[in-house]
Each structure stands twice: as C-alpha cells, then as structure tokens.
Scaffold this motif. Structure first.
Motif, PDB file in Angstrom:
ATOM      1  N   LEU A  54      63.312  55.028  70.815  1.00 21.28           N
ATOM      2  CA  LEU A  54      63.443  56.453  70.474  1.00 21.28           C
ATOM      3  C   LEU A  54      63.779  56.654  68.994  1.00 21.28           C
ATOM      4  CD1 LEU A  54      65.256  57.794  73.660  1.00 21.28           C
ATOM      5  CD2 LEU A  54      62.877  58.185  72.957  1.00 21.28           C
ATOM      6  N   ILE A  55      64.615  55.794  68.447  1.00 20.19           N
ATOM      7  CA  ILE A  55      64.930  55.876  67.013  1.00 20.19           C
ATOM      8  C   ILE A  55      63.662  55.636  66.197  1.00 20.19           C
ATOM      9  CG2 ILE A  55      66.174  54.785  65.102  1.00 20.19           C
ATOM     10  CD1 ILE A  55      68.460  54.202  67.137  1.00 20.19           C
ATOM     11  N   ALA A  56      62.901  54.602  66.554  1.00 15.11           N
ATOM     12  CA  ALA A  56      61.658  54.303  65.835  1.00 15.11           C
ATOM     13  C   ALA A  56      60.665  55.458  65.946  1.00 15.11           C
ATOM     14  CB  ALA A  56      61.044  53.005  66.358  1.00 15.11           C
ATOM     15  N   LEU A  57      60.602  56.069  67.113  1.00 12.70           N
ATOM     16  CA  LEU A  57      59.706  57.213  67.301  1.00 12.70           C
ATOM     17  C   LEU A  57      60.123  58.384  66.407  1.00 12.70           C
ATOM     18  CD1 LEU A  57      57.276  58.340  68.814  1.00 12.70           C
ATOM     19  CD2 LEU A  57      58.841  59.105  70.593  1.00 12.70           C
ATOM     20  N   PHE A  58      61.419  58.648  66.330  1.00  9.25           N
ATOM     21  CA  PHE A  58      61.920  59.707  65.456  1.00  9.25           C
ATOM     22  C   PHE A  58      61.565  59.410  63.997  1.00  9.25           C
ATOM     23  CE2 PHE A  58      65.266  61.354  62.675  1.00  9.25           C
ATOM     24  CZ  PHE A  58      65.129  62.710  62.909  1.00  9.25           C
ATOM     25  N   PHE A  59      61.775  58.159  63.554  1.00  4.87           N
ATOM     26  CA  PHE A  59      61.440  57.774  62.177  1.00  4.87           C
ATOM     27  C   PHE A  59      59.943  57.945  61.928  1.00  4.87           C
ATOM     28  CE2 PHE A  59      65.159  54.574  61.384  1.00  4.87           C
ATOM     29  CZ  PHE A  59      66.066  55.596  61.556  1.00  4.87           C
ATOM     30  N   SER A  60      59.139  57.608  62.928  1.00  6.54           N
ATOM     31  CA  SER A  60      57.699  57.758  62.803  1.00  6.54           C
ATOM     32  C   SER A  60      57.316  59.218  62.598  1.00  6.54           C
ATOM     33  CB  SER A  60      57.006  57.211  64.056  1.00  6.54           C
ATOM     34  OG  SER A  60      55.634  57.460  64.004  1.00  6.54           O
ATOM     35  N   LEU A  61      57.869  60.087  63.423  1.00  5.32           N
ATOM     36  CA  LEU A  61      57.577  61.526  63.280  1.00  5.32           C
ATOM     37  C   LEU A  61      57.998  62.044  61.912  1.00  5.32           C
ATOM     38  CD1 LEU A  61      58.611  62.793  66.828  1.00  5.32           C
ATOM     39  CD2 LEU A  61      56.294  62.665  65.871  1.00  5.32           C
ATOM     40  N   TYR A  62      59.176  61.651  61.467  1.00  9.90           N
ATOM     41  CA  TYR A  62      59.683  62.074  60.153  1.00  9.90           C
ATOM     42  C   TYR A  62      58.700  61.661  59.056  1.00  9.90           C
ATOM     43  CZ  TYR A  62      62.604  62.209  55.960  1.00  9.90           C
ATOM     44  OH  TYR A  62      63.087  62.449  54.705  1.00  9.90           O
ATOM     45  N   SER A  63      58.309  60.382  59.061  1.00 10.33           N
ATOM     46  CA  SER A  63      57.447  59.875  57.994  1.00 10.33           C
ATOM     47  C   SER A  63      56.051  60.490  58.030  1.00 10.33           C
ATOM     48  CB  SER A  63      57.345  58.350  58.083  1.00 10.33           C
ATOM     49  OG  SER A  63      58.590  57.776  57.766  1.00 10.33           O
ATOM     50  N   ILE A  64      55.496  60.647  59.215  1.00  8.02           N
ATOM     51  CA  ILE A  64      54.160  61.250  59.328  1.00  8.02           C
ATOM     52  C   ILE A  64      54.191  62.715  58.876  1.00  8.02           C
ATOM     53  CG2 ILE A  64      52.352  61.943  60.966  1.00  8.02           C
ATOM     54  CD1 ILE A  64      52.351  58.935  60.352  1.00  8.02           C
ATOM     55  N   ILE A  65      55.220  63.439  59.270  1.00 10.43           N
ATOM     56  CA  ILE A  65      55.357  64.831  58.820  1.00 10.43           C
ATOM     57  C   ILE A  65      55.474  64.888  57.303  1.00 10.43           C
ATOM     58  CG2 ILE A  65      56.938  66.817  58.816  1.00 10.43           C
ATOM     59  CD1 ILE A  65      57.402  66.175  61.844  1.00 10.43           C
ATOM     60  N   CYS A  66      56.289  63.996  56.724  1.00 11.10           N
ATOM     61  CA  CYS A  66      56.423  63.950  55.264  1.00 11.10           C
ATOM     62  C   CYS A  66      55.079  63.653  54.603  1.00 11.10           C
ATOM     63  CB  CYS A  66      57.449  62.893  54.851  1.00 11.10           C
ATOM     64  SG  CYS A  66      59.152  63.358  55.178  1.00 11.10           S
ATOM     65  N   LEU A  86      67.034  50.903  56.603  1.00  7.85           N
ATOM     66  CA  LEU A  86      68.101  49.902  56.434  1.00  7.85           C
ATOM     67  C   LEU A  86      69.149  50.050  57.535  1.00  7.85           C
ATOM     68  CD1 LEU A  86      68.494  49.916  52.554  1.00  7.85           C
ATOM     69  CD2 LEU A  86      67.419  48.143  53.983  1.00  7.85           C
ATOM     70  N   PHE A  87      69.456  51.285  57.912  1.00  5.12           N
ATOM     71  CA  PHE A  87      70.374  51.532  59.023  1.00  5.12           C
ATOM     72  C   PHE A  87      69.821  50.920  60.312  1.00  5.12           C
ATOM     73  CE2 PHE A  87      70.925  54.238  62.786  1.00  5.12           C
ATOM     74  CZ  PHE A  87      72.281  54.056  63.027  1.00  5.12           C
ATOM     75  N   TYR A  88      68.550  51.124  60.566  1.00  2.00           N
ATOM     76  CA  TYR A  88      67.901  50.577  61.758  1.00  2.00           C
ATOM     77  C   TYR A  88      67.994  49.053  61.764  1.00  2.00           C
ATOM     78  CZ  TYR A  88      64.310  49.771  65.325  1.00  2.00           C
ATOM     79  OH  TYR A  88      63.638  49.369  66.448  1.00  2.00           O
ATOM     80  N   CYS A  89      67.784  48.439  60.602  1.00  2.66           N
ATOM     81  CA  CYS A  89      67.890  46.980  60.501  1.00  2.66           C
ATOM     82  C   CYS A  89      69.311  46.514  60.804  1.00  2.66           C
ATOM     83  CB  CYS A  89      67.475  46.511  59.109  1.00  2.66           C
ATOM     84  SG  CYS A  89      65.712  46.697  58.786  1.00  2.66           S
ATOM     85  N   CYS A  90      70.298  47.202  60.244  1.00  3.02           N
ATOM     86  CA  CYS A  90      71.698  46.841  60.513  1.00  3.02           C
ATOM     87  C   CYS A  90      72.021  47.004  61.994  1.00  3.02           C
ATOM     88  CB  CYS A  90      72.646  47.690  59.670  1.00  3.02           C
ATOM     89  SG  CYS A  90      72.596  47.305  57.919  1.00  3.02           S
ATOM     90  N   LEU A  91      71.577  48.100  62.580  1.00  2.00           N
ATOM     91  CA  LEU A  91      71.806  48.336  64.002  1.00  2.00           C
ATOM     92  C   LEU A  91      71.153  47.242  64.844  1.00  2.00           C
ATOM     93  CD1 LEU A  91      72.780  50.108  66.354  1.00  2.00           C
ATOM     94  CD2 LEU A  91      70.626  51.377  66.159  1.00  2.00           C
ATOM     95  N   LEU A  95      72.998  44.533  67.293  1.00  2.00           N
ATOM     96  CA  LEU A  95      72.616  44.381  68.699  1.00  2.00           C
ATOM     97  C   LEU A  95      72.180  42.955  69.017  1.00  2.00           C
ATOM     98  CD1 LEU A  95      70.759  47.771  69.134  1.00  2.00           C
ATOM     99  CD2 LEU A  95      72.945  47.105  70.190  1.00  2.00           C
ATOM    100  N   VAL A  96      71.501  42.311  68.074  1.00  4.90           N
ATOM    101  CA  VAL A  96      71.117  40.908  68.261  1.00  4.90           C
ATOM    102  C   VAL A  96      72.364  40.042  68.390  1.00  4.90           C
ATOM    103  CG1 VAL A  96      70.114  38.900  67.073  1.00  4.90           C
ATOM    104  CG2 VAL A  96      68.813  41.035  67.248  1.00  4.90           C
ATOM    105  N   LEU A  97      73.345  40.283  67.542  1.00  3.27           N
ATOM    106  CA  LEU A  97      74.596  39.520  67.634  1.00  3.27           C
ATOM    107  C   LEU A  97      75.325  39.810  68.945  1.00  3.27           C
ATOM    108  CD1 LEU A  97      75.941  39.837  63.977  1.00  3.27           C
ATOM    109  CD2 LEU A  97      74.993  37.791  65.086  1.00  3.27           C
ATOM    110  N   GLN A  98      75.357  41.069  69.328  1.00  2.00           N
ATOM    111  CA  GLN A  98      76.053  41.461  70.554  1.00  2.00           C
ATOM    112  C   GLN A  98      75.402  40.849  71.794  1.00  2.00           C
ATOM    113  OE1 GLN A  98      76.514  45.690  71.036  1.00  2.00           O
ATOM    114  NE2 GLN A  98      77.385  45.499  73.069  1.00  2.00           N
TER     115      GLN A  98
END
Length: 133
Positions: A54-66, A86-91, A95-98
């Motif tokens: 869902l986060i990736a989908l939101f980022f996709s919509l943002y970038s395509i709209i831009c 960068l936030f997505y990468c950190c998250l 999660l990978v560590l968790q």
C-alpha cells in the motif's frame, strides 16, 4: 556511469517521476501478488507485505500524478518522493531485521535487492535536485 545518469536526469528531471512511479507500481504489484500468494517462500507476514504494498502504491500514485501535472515547479515534489523513498528503505530494513529469523534466503535477497535499487534511485533524485537548473 553514474555521471551519465545524472547528466541525463538533470536535463529531463520530470522523467524521474515516471521512473519512480512505474517502479513503485511494479513493487506494489509484485509484493501484493507474488509475495502474498507465496508468503511461505519469502517469510514476511502478509500484514507487513500488505502495508509495504500500500505504501508503494501511494508513492506510485504521487509520482505519476507529479509526472503528468507538474509543469515547472517540480523540485520540492522530487525532494518529497526522494525522502519518502529513503523512508521506505529504512522501514524495509527495520522489518527485515525484525523478521529476519522468519525470512527465507529468497525473501532476504528480494528485500535487500529492492532496498538497494530504491536507495540508488533516491540518491539519483537528490543529486538531480542539486545539479538541475
């Protein structure tokens, strides 16, 4: 090679929104379809995969709209998506560590590869902000 990419993106910086948007769309699609259906092959829980999708989908919509709507004032919008990436990468790394004990080799490989690609894109976006006229 990096200088060539930066030179190309600084001449057409809006194209980064398209690249980012399509990449985020395919990430969302892949996570949603492949990883959720084959959760046991990757080891990440479905609820986490759904959230990342869902986060990736939101980022996709943002970038395509831009990409389609911005005409001249694009820099702050590119800065937003580069920081969001960068936030997505950190998250993802958190999660990978968790969930590391549950991840398969395939899951670990996927998430580390995805994070590397997105980080490189974010670095290119941030460098484009510095070099673009």
């Amino acid at each position: 090679m990096i200088n060539s990419i930066l030179k190309h993106t600084s001449s057409k910086p809006k194209r980064l929104f398209l690249i980012d948007g399509l990449g985020a769309f395919f990430t969302a699609l892949f996570i949603f379809i492949a990883l959720i259906v084959f959760e046991e092959c990757f080891g990440m829980p479905k609820k986490v995969l759904t959230m990342l999708s869902l986060i990736a989908l939101f980022f996709s919509l943002y970038s395509i709209i831009c990409y389609f709507l911005l005409k001249g004032y694009w820099k702050p919008y590119l800065k937003v998506i580069s920081i969001a990436n960068l936030f997505y990468c950190c998250l993802t790394l958190i999660l990978v560590l968790q969930y590391y004990p549950h991840l398969t080799k395939l899951g670990l490989t996927y998430f580390l590869t995805e994070t590397t690609i997105i980080c490189l894109l974010a670095i290119i976006e941030l460098n484009t902000l510095k070099t673009a006229i």
